[in-house]
Design an enzyme around this catalytic site. Structure first.
Site, PDB file in Angstrom:
ATOM      1  N   LYS A   1       0.894  -1.157  -0.013  1.00 37.35           N
ATOM      2  CA  LYS A   1       0.047  -0.083   0.147  1.00 37.35           C
ATOM      3  C   LYS A   1       0.866   1.379  -0.271  1.00 37.35           C
ATOM      4  O   LYS A   1       1.732   1.094   0.934  1.00 37.35           O
ATOM      5  CB  LYS A   1      -0.292   0.238   0.790  1.00 37.35           C
ATOM      6  CG  LYS A   1      -1.872  -1.559   1.327  1.00 37.35           C
ATOM      7  CD  LYS A   1      -2.565  -1.186   2.785  1.00 37.35           C
ATOM      8  CE  LYS A   1      -1.747  -1.598   4.265  1.00 37.35           C
ATOM      9  NZ  LYS A   1      -2.618  -1.601   4.826  1.00 37.35           N
TER      10      LYS A   1
ATOM     11  N   THR B   1      -8.303   9.149   8.150  1.00 35.76           N
ATOM     12  CA  THR B   1      -8.368   8.352   7.927  1.00 35.76           C
ATOM     13  C   THR B   1      -7.818   7.215   8.368  1.00 35.76           C
ATOM     14  O   THR B   1      -7.233   5.934   8.185  1.00 35.76           O
ATOM     15  CB  THR B   1      -7.052   8.659   6.988  1.00 35.76           C
ATOM     16  OG1 THR B   1      -6.214   8.426   7.522  1.00 35.76           O
ATOM     17  CG2 THR B   1      -6.693   9.731   6.214  1.00 35.76           C
TER      18      THR B   1
ATOM     19  N   GLY C   1      -8.606   3.667  10.769  1.00 39.24           N
ATOM     20  CA  GLY C   1      -9.615   2.340  10.227  1.00 39.24           C
ATOM     21  C   GLY C   1      -8.798   1.843   8.771  1.00 39.24           C
ATOM     22  O   GLY C   1      -9.562   1.090   8.790  1.00 39.24           O
ATOM     23  N   THR C   2      -7.874   2.890   8.077  1.00 37.16           N
ATOM     24  CA  THR C   2      -7.573   2.976   6.673  1.00 37.16           C
ATOM     25  C   THR C   2      -7.350   1.103   5.993  1.00 37.16           C
ATOM     26  O   THR C   2      -7.937   0.427   5.732  1.00 37.16           O
ATOM     27  CB  THR C   2      -6.741   3.784   5.571  1.00 37.16           C
ATOM     28  OG1 THR C   2      -6.194   3.844   6.451  1.00 37.16           O
ATOM     29  CG2 THR C   2      -8.169   4.539   5.440  1.00 37.16           C
ATOM     30  N   GLY C   3      -6.862   0.977   7.198  1.00 41.52           N
ATOM     31  CA  GLY C   3      -5.152  -0.037   6.903  1.00 41.52           C
ATOM     32  C   GLY C   3      -7.054  -1.615   7.150  1.00 41.52           C
ATOM     33  O   GLY C   3      -6.490  -2.452   6.407  1.00 41.52           O
ATOM     34  N   CYS C   4      -7.100  -1.549   8.270  1.00 41.13           N
ATOM     35  CA  CYS C   4      -8.344  -2.515   9.105  1.00 41.13           C
ATOM     36  C   CYS C   4      -9.384  -2.847   7.730  1.00 41.13           C
ATOM     37  O   CYS C   4      -9.609  -3.927   7.509  1.00 41.13           O
ATOM     38  CB  CYS C   4      -8.841  -2.291  10.442  1.00 41.13           C
ATOM     39  SG  CYS C   4      -7.725  -1.700  11.936  1.00 41.13           S
TER      40      CYS C   4
END
Length: 264
Positions: free
Chosen positions: A177, A208, A210-213
């Protein structure tokens, strides 16, 4: 199995009391994408828009019992892992996953958006040698790439090197990412043979959390529905891009993405 049932997806991750990341983000994403979300809690955090104020991992036995309860009775079509905190938890979860016949999305969570460590340094080796080999897709951001491989990525060519290094640990696919690079939000998905570059306009929105989860849960939801990895990742990227665009202020710091943006 009754085919009218929604696909079932299990998240193995930590709790975020502020509701923007972790188990809470995972379950909201799964609901928004039409799958039934289930959870194995690995840690409890006290966190809000300003950072992580405390974290308490659960005992290995508690994690194993939650996992067995869900998988043995209800079954799963995909599993997603997030915060695993310590080497014993990483190794326990890797062992459970190895015995489960379902695709696995590993988000190798190392630090929070605020820079708070969420994985003991001693656990990194277990992630490399035990967890990544059982992953269908691994989804590290550039900070996590550096933690795992030592590579510092500052351009797209570096992302390709990072993908090779991550694939070296054994996941079937690596999704690198590039959200921390300047310019468009670009991600690289590859299995070593084919490459997919996913580009989206960068939204000028700092909310932003929590984007990865959210991305990893969206990929797992797509896989549970029977999509191939590239399709699942493309759909997940689209969902997350919309969620970031709709992210909102909460508290005094970094607000969350909006998991329900398509429903509003």
């Amino acid at each position: 199995m009754d085919i009218s049932l929604p696909p079932r997806v299990l998240t193995v991750a930590g709790s975020d009391s502020g509701g923007g990341a972790g188990i809470q983000a995972d379950l909201k994403t799964m609901l928004a994408l039409g799958v039934h979300g289930m959870s194995v809690l690995t840690a409890v955090t006290a966190q809000n828009s300003l950072g992580v104020q405390g974290a308490w991992e659960l005992p290995v036995d508690a994690v194993r019992a939650q996992y067995r309860s869900v998988v043995d009775d209800i079954g799963v079509q995909a599993v997603k892992t997030g915060m695993l905190a310590s080497a014993p938890l990483v190794e326990t979860v890797a062992e459970l996953l190895a015995g489960t016949d379902a695709p696995v999305v590993v988000d190798p969570v190392g630090v929070s958006k605020h820079g708070d460590p969420l994985l003991a340094a001693s656990a990194l080796d277990s992630v490399r040698t035990k967890l990544l080999p059982v992953a269908t897709v691994a989804t590290p951001n550039l900070d996590e790439v550096t933690q795992l491989t030592g590579l510092v990525v500052d351009d797209e060519r570096g992302m390709r090197r990072a993908a090779d290094a991550v694939l070296g640990f054994g996941p079937r696919w690596a999704l690198i990412k590039g959200g921390h690079l300047a310019g468009d939000a670009v991600d690289l998905l590859t299995d070593g043979a084919e490459e997919h570059w996913l580009r989206a306009p960068r939204h000028d929105n700092r909310h932003t959390h929590g984007t990865g989860c959210t991305l990893a849960s969206a990929v797992a939801s797509g896989l549970a529905k029977g999509l191939a990895v590239p399709e699942a990742v493309r759909a997940a990227k689209e969902y997350v891009t919309g969620a970031i665009a709709a992210g909102f202020a909460l508290g005094g710091g970094i607000g969350p993405v909006d998991h329900g943006w398509r429903l509003r």
